[in-house]
Design an enzyme around this catalytic site. Structure first.
Site, PDB file in Angstrom:
ATOM      1  N   ASP A  23      -0.716   2.632  -5.339  1.00 11.22           N
ATOM      2  CA  ASP A  23      -0.654   1.194  -5.621  1.00 11.22           C
ATOM      3  C   ASP A  23      -1.955   0.776  -6.297  1.00 11.22           C
ATOM      4  OD1 ASP A  23      -2.380  -0.243  -3.091  1.00 11.22           O
ATOM      5  OD2 ASP A  23      -1.673   1.797  -2.777  1.00 11.22           O
ATOM      6  N   ASN A  58      -8.995   3.651  -1.756  1.00  7.20           N
ATOM      7  CA  ASN A  58      -9.494   4.591  -0.747  1.00  7.20           C
ATOM      8  C   ASN A  58      -8.792   5.944  -0.779  1.00  7.20           C
ATOM      9  OD1 ASN A  58     -11.291   2.688   0.145  1.00  7.20           O
ATOM     10  ND2 ASN A  58      -9.977   1.950   1.786  1.00  7.20           N
ATOM     11  N   ASN A  72      -6.790   6.916   3.894  1.00  8.74           N
ATOM     12  CA  ASN A  72      -8.199   7.218   3.644  1.00  8.74           C
ATOM     13  C   ASN A  72      -8.538   8.699   3.739  1.00  8.74           C
ATOM     14  OD1 ASN A  72      -8.179   4.487   3.571  1.00  8.74           O
ATOM     15  ND2 ASN A  72      -9.582   4.169   5.272  1.00  8.74           N
ATOM     16  N   HIS A 125       0.832  -1.211   0.000  1.00  6.19           N
ATOM     17  CA  HIS A 125       0.000   0.000   0.000  1.00  6.19           C
ATOM     18  C   HIS A 125       0.867   1.263   0.000  1.00  6.19           C
ATOM     19  CE1 HIS A 125      -4.101   1.029  -0.174  1.00  6.19           C
ATOM     20  NE2 HIS A 125      -4.376   1.256   1.095  1.00  6.19           N
TER      21      HIS A 125
END
Length: 194
Positions: free
Chosen positions: A92, A113, A67, A21
């Site tokens: 990613d 997100n 987020n 991530h």
């Protein structure tokens, strides 16, 4: 002087270092290293500045967690008065295999997100470089996959595309999105005949 904002998405903290991530962070770290610049802890993120042929480039690794990435992006665009056309976000992407990448001038968040929050705050009209992290995980295992670390073999496959991503950022700043997409997207396809 033209200003550019290059954002790498990821999560801050040692537990997230080198996780899938955080590929966006890894790309910006590689760019900073190649440019001999360091990140400083600033509002909403870690920021490094450089210039390319008279153009000012801000690198941003948001410290808001994935987020809420849009908060950092919007703040720095406004603070430095940077045109959204000069924003590039590196993230990613599970839809692409490890080592693949795709540069787009705009579009949907693809279920990501971080991109989703940016889109909520500034819309879809910004360039993004999606770095493949693969989707080799069992059903329901996506969170463990994206927050897991790359295997040594994956790192080997990923490194050349991180190096290319550094070139893509330079090209985006110097030549613009269209020329850069034409030049690099064909390189971003991974041969799967292994």
């Amino acid at each position: 002087m033209d200003k550019y904002l290059i954002v790498g998405l990821g999560n801050v903290g040692t537990e997230y270092e080198q996780t899938r991530h955080n590929t966006g962070f890894m790309v910006l770290d590689a760019f900073a290293k190649a440019s001999n610049i360091v990140f400083e802890d600033k509002r909403y993120g870690f920021v490094a500045e450089t210039s390319l042929k008279g153009r000012k480039v801000f690198l941003l690794k948001p410290s808001t967690y994935m987020n809420l990435s849009g908060n950092a992006v919007r703040y720095w665009l406004n603070k430095e008065n940077i045109d959204q056309q000069r924003l590039l976000v590196v993230s990613d992407d599970v839809a692409l295999p490890v080592g693949a990448f795709r540069l787009k001038a705009n579009g949907s968040n693809g279920g990501h997100n971080g991109l989703g929050h940016i889109q909520q705050l500034i819309g879809q009209q910004y360039a993004r470089l999606r770095m493949g992290i693969g989707n080799n995980y069992p059903q329901g295992g996506q969170i463990d996959h994206v927050l897991g670390r790359f295997t040594p073999e994956e790192v080997e496959r990923l490194q050349p595309s991180i190096d290319t991503a550094v070139d893509i950022i330079k090209s985006f700043v110097l030549a613009g999105i269209d020329i850069t997409m034409n030049q690099y997207n064909k390189l971003g396809k991974v041969k799967t005949d292994k």
